[in-house]
Design an enzyme around this catalytic site. Structure first.
Site, PDB file in Angstrom:
ATOM      1  CB  CYS A  91      -2.101  -0.553   8.592  1.00 30.37           C
ATOM      2  SG  CYS A  91      -2.193   0.060   6.905  1.00 30.37           S
ATOM      3  CG  HIS A 188      -2.917  -5.512   7.035  1.00 33.86           C
ATOM      4  ND1 HIS A 188      -3.549  -4.964   8.121  1.00 33.86           N
ATOM      5  CD2 HIS A 188      -2.733  -4.485   6.168  1.00 33.86           C
ATOM      6  CE1 HIS A 188      -3.743  -3.674   7.920  1.00 33.86           C
ATOM      7  NE2 HIS A 188      -3.254  -3.351   6.748  1.00 33.86           N
TER       8      HIS A 188
HETATM    9  N1  GLN Z   1      -6.074   4.617   5.985  1.00 34.12           N
HETATM   10  C1  GLN Z   1      -4.674   4.361   6.015  1.00 34.12           C
HETATM   11  C2  GLN Z   1      -4.015   4.399   4.641  1.00 34.12           C
HETATM   12  O1  GLN Z   1      -4.636   4.130   3.633  1.00 34.12           O
HETATM   13  C3  GLN Z   1      -4.424   3.020   6.683  1.00 34.12           C
HETATM   14  C4  GLN Z   1      -4.974   1.867   5.893  1.00 34.12           C
HETATM   15  C5  GLN Z   1      -4.903   0.571   6.642  1.00 34.12           C
HETATM   16  O2  GLN Z   1      -4.974   0.551   7.860  1.00 34.12           O
HETATM   17  N2  GLN Z   1      -4.830  -0.522   5.924  1.00 34.12           N
HETATM   18  O3  GLN Z   1      -2.843   4.698   4.558  1.00 34.12           O
END
Ligand code: GLN
Length: 239
Positions: A91, A188
């Protein structure tokens, strides 16, 4: 051989439980009779350049910008990447491997530029289960959950990790990216706990040989339950 796993900034890039990926790697390595050593690198500490497998997790926009800045200034992850070390980036960690990603204001923040990727904003935040079929033969359907605002665009030479069956992923019907010994993903869960075959793939790159699938019944039951939750009885049918 002891596989050195380097977890980069687990507090900064750990808001989504991705620290569990390191536990899953250790567990899978143990099943295969492989020894591991884990180095946790807190933000501001030097990143070792000699690791075998580097792990980056997800994080909020401002943490992601800080992490990108710290990793770039440190320089050792680039050294390891250029040497061909294995890298899992989830992510925020995935987005920051590219050229740019949106910071907390939505303006483009400079990424590490390891892979030809660019991230801008999805029309709507993606939150929920993600299921995707890998491009690499031998890997089973992937399961995880996603929570991100970013849409990631791959450059012409960059292969996706998988094709989306349910959820959003990169935002164009594909999920993640795979380039050399680097896997970037929106999964995740933690992703490697739900997808031990991906943990095995990363470990196989470290030891230079294919590892036996070694299915664990409780993990297979979890995978089925999670995939059924979005795909119903077709959870196992080709997408
Ligand atoms: N901040 C990034 C987004 O919202 C990654 C979010 C995350 O790592 N879950 O796209």
């Amino acid at each position: 051989m002891t596989i050195t796993i380097v977890s980069i900034y687990p507090a900064l890039l750990g808001t989504y439980g991705d620290a569990g990926n390191v536990l899953a790697l250790r567990h899978r390595a143990g099943l295969h009779g492989l020894a591991t050593e884990v180095v946790n690198v807190a933000a501001g500490e030097p990143i070792p350049a000699g690791g075998d497998l580097y792990v980056l997790g997800g994080g909020e926009d401002s943490a992601q910008t800080a992490a990108a800045r710290g990793i770039r200034a440190d320089g050792s992850l680039r050294t390891a990447f250029e040497r061909g070390a294995a890298l899992l980036a989830v992510c925020a960690g995935y987005q920051l491997l590219g050229e740019y990603f949106p910071d907390a204001t939505g303006a483009p923040a400079e990424g590490l530029g390891f892979i030809d990727l660019r991230t801008d904003r999805l029309p709507r935040r993606a939150v929920g289960e993600l299921a995707a079929d890998p491009q690499l033969p031998g890997l089973p359907r992937l399961t995880g959950y996603e929570n991100h605002g970013g849409a990631t665009h791959r450059g012409p030479g960059v292969e996706p990790l998988a094709a989306v069956v349910a959820g959003v992923g990169n935002g164009d019907g594909t999920e993640g990216a795979i380039a050399g010994h680097v896997i970037g993903t929106y999964l995740h869960g933690p992703g490697l706990a739900r997808n031990p075959a991906v943990a095995d793939l990363l470990l196989s790159w470290c030891v230079g040989e294919t590892l036996e699938p070694l299915l664990e019944p409780d993990v297979e039951a979890l995978r089925e339950e999670r995939l059924r939750s979005v795909l119903g009885d077709g959870w196992n049918r080709p997408g």
